[in-house]
Design a protein around this motif. Structure first.
Motif, PDB file in Angstrom:
ATOM      1  N   ILE A 260      12.409  23.464 -12.557  1.00  0.00           N
ATOM      2  CA  ILE A 260      12.530  24.845 -13.504  1.00  0.00           C
ATOM      3  C   ILE A 260      11.448  25.606 -12.660  1.00  0.00           C
ATOM      4  O   ILE A 260      10.845  25.428 -12.197  1.00  0.00           O
ATOM      5  CB  ILE A 260      11.770  24.044 -14.574  1.00  0.00           C
ATOM      6  N   VAL A 261      12.363  26.660 -12.854  1.00  0.00           N
ATOM      7  CA  VAL A 261      11.708  28.343 -12.033  1.00  0.00           C
ATOM      8  C   VAL A 261      11.503  28.868 -13.814  1.00  0.00           C
ATOM      9  O   VAL A 261      12.772  28.786 -14.034  1.00  0.00           O
ATOM     10  CB  VAL A 261      12.491  28.603 -11.139  1.00  0.00           C
ATOM     11  N   MET A 262      11.087  29.300 -13.586  1.00  0.00           N
ATOM     12  CA  MET A 262      10.300  29.921 -14.748  1.00  0.00           C
ATOM     13  C   MET A 262       9.117  31.448 -14.591  1.00  0.00           C
ATOM     14  O   MET A 262       8.070  31.451 -13.753  1.00  0.00           O
ATOM     15  CB  MET A 262       9.449  29.085 -16.268  1.00  0.00           C
ATOM     16  N   GLY A 263       9.341  32.029 -15.472  1.00  0.00           N
ATOM     17  CA  GLY A 263       8.323  33.500 -15.192  1.00  0.00           C
ATOM     18  C   GLY A 263       7.538  33.667 -15.531  1.00  0.00           C
ATOM     19  O   GLY A 263       7.222  33.287 -17.127  1.00  0.00           O
ATOM     20  N   LEU A 264       5.797  34.616 -15.676  1.00  0.00           N
ATOM     21  CA  LEU A 264       5.116  34.814 -16.818  1.00  0.00           C
ATOM     22  C   LEU A 264       5.352  35.616 -16.516  1.00  0.00           C
ATOM     23  O   LEU A 264       5.464  37.030 -16.350  1.00  0.00           O
ATOM     24  CB  LEU A 264       3.406  34.348 -16.204  1.00  0.00           C
ATOM     25  N   HIS A 265       4.747  36.202 -18.631  1.00  0.00           N
ATOM     26  CA  HIS A 265       4.646  36.913 -18.894  1.00  0.00           C
ATOM     27  C   HIS A 265       3.949  38.373 -18.628  1.00  0.00           C
ATOM     28  O   HIS A 265       2.906  37.696 -17.945  1.00  0.00           O
ATOM     29  CB  HIS A 265       5.191  37.256 -21.182  1.00  0.00           C
ATOM     30  N   ALA A 266       3.946  39.877 -18.985  1.00  0.00           N
ATOM     31  CA  ALA A 266       2.833  40.068 -19.093  1.00  0.00           C
ATOM     32  C   ALA A 266       2.518  41.304 -19.929  1.00  0.00           C
ATOM     33  O   ALA A 266       3.396  41.423 -20.747  1.00  0.00           O
ATOM     34  CB  ALA A 266       3.454  40.988 -17.743  1.00  0.00           C
TER      35      ALA A 266
END
Length: 334
Positions: A260-266
């Motif tokens: 699973i490829v997920m982003g980290l919020h900023a």
């Protein structure tokens, strides 16, 4: 233009041995530098020196790291790789981030579980802290990865899934998924989840029409995202309904997605943040997760992640339908 560097922090647990195996496989594939790091608690080193008569030595600790690495990789260890053994004293997450920054690491490989720090119910506090502050991609390995054969990594992937929330940040996450899917020759699945409205007012209203409208908006947004992708085979697109994290893990299991490829919020003030959905997916999912910090996709780092997963046994990408080629294939999951 420089030799890439991978950082793998270990705590001598079975979980970190699994992460080390993945990191070594990646390093061997690209002939890159691998830094194996362990962090000692300063209170423990002082207590050893003062109360036991045993003198703590970084060199002794490096020797332990070397023995642990040899044991973890076993007889099927990859071709000789350039390994640095690093010892630091301090807080594990802070030292991991410092070494990654000072050694210009391109990728951090670590387990979702460990024995350092305050043990949490689902995954380690050290991992959480690294995810909150990292500026480079982090490949997270499951707690039971220690028994996995290095050559089996590719067969564990099978399919890549990218959960998207259709915000501007989704484009970078999809780009990363496309890159890795092409590098590994595996299918790519994009997923967006429509979360039910749960309020006292919603319970009193007839929401059938509103829910249908929300699904339609999600379908249109996902179709627009797919149609905006570069020419070539487009990924499968799926709309699900329910709790975002639970549905993501359920779909990953049903569709046999091993990554699973997920982003980290900023946050403008606090920098990268893990995000509630990413947190819960890490709690529920027992596969590989590539967590991407905010910002443009670093193809070199993604190349590291892809090259470490043996492509010799990759299943070919599934045929795409004519409708998918037009960027309009969106399936609902009730």
């Amino acid at each position: 233009m420089h030799r890439p560097t991978i950082l793998c922090p270990i705590d001598f647990s079975g979980a970190s041995a699994g992460a080390l195996r993945y990191a070594a496989a990646i390093a061997a594939r690209l002939s890159s530098r691998l830094i194996v790091l362990t962090v000692e608690d300063p209170l423990m080193t002082e207590a050893v020196d003062l109360g036991t008569g045993i003198v703590w030595s970084p060199e002794d600790c490096r020797a332990q790291i070397e023995r642990f690495t040899a044991k973890s990789l076993g007889p099927d260890a990859p071709a000789p790789i350039d390994v640095d053994y690093e010892v630091a004293v301090g807080r594990t997450a802070a030292e991991t981030l410092r070494v990654a920054r000072e050694r210009a690491c391109n990728l951090i490989v670590m387990s979702t579980h460990g024995v350092t720090g305050i043990r949490k119910l689902f995954f380690g506090s050290t991992t959480e802290r690294v995810l909150r502050e990292t500026s480079v991609p982090v490949l997270l390995t499951p707690a039971d990865a220690g028994s996995a054969e290095i050559g089996d990594a590719k067969r564990l992937i099978r399919r890549i899934m990218v959960p998207v929330d259709l915000t501007p940040a989704s484009a970078a996450q999809v780009q990363a998924g496309l890159f890795l899917a092409a590098a590994l020759s595996v299918p790519l699945l994009l997923l967006t989840v429509v979360e039910p409205l749960r309020t006292p007012l919603a319970a009193r209203l007839n929401l059938a029409g509103l829910e249908a409208d929300r699904r339609a908006v999600a379908e249109d947004g996902l179709s627009a995202l797919v149609s905006s992708l570069p020419p070539g085979p487009h990924p499968e697109a799926l709309v699900a309904y329910g709790d975002p994290a639970e549905e993501a893990v359920k779909v990953a299991h049903d569709r046999r997605a091993g990554l699973i490829v997920m982003g980290l919020h900023a946050s403008p003030l606090l920098g990268p943040r893990i995000g509630s959905m990413t947190y819960r997916v890490l709690c529920l999912y027992h596969g590989l997760v590539l967590a991407l910090p905010p910002g443009p996709v670093d193809a070199a780092s993604l190349g590291l992640a892809a090259s470490g997963l043996d492509a010799r046994h990759a299943p070919r990408a599934e045929p795409v339908s004519q409708r998918t080629r037009k960027g309009a294939a969106v399936t609902e999951r009730s």
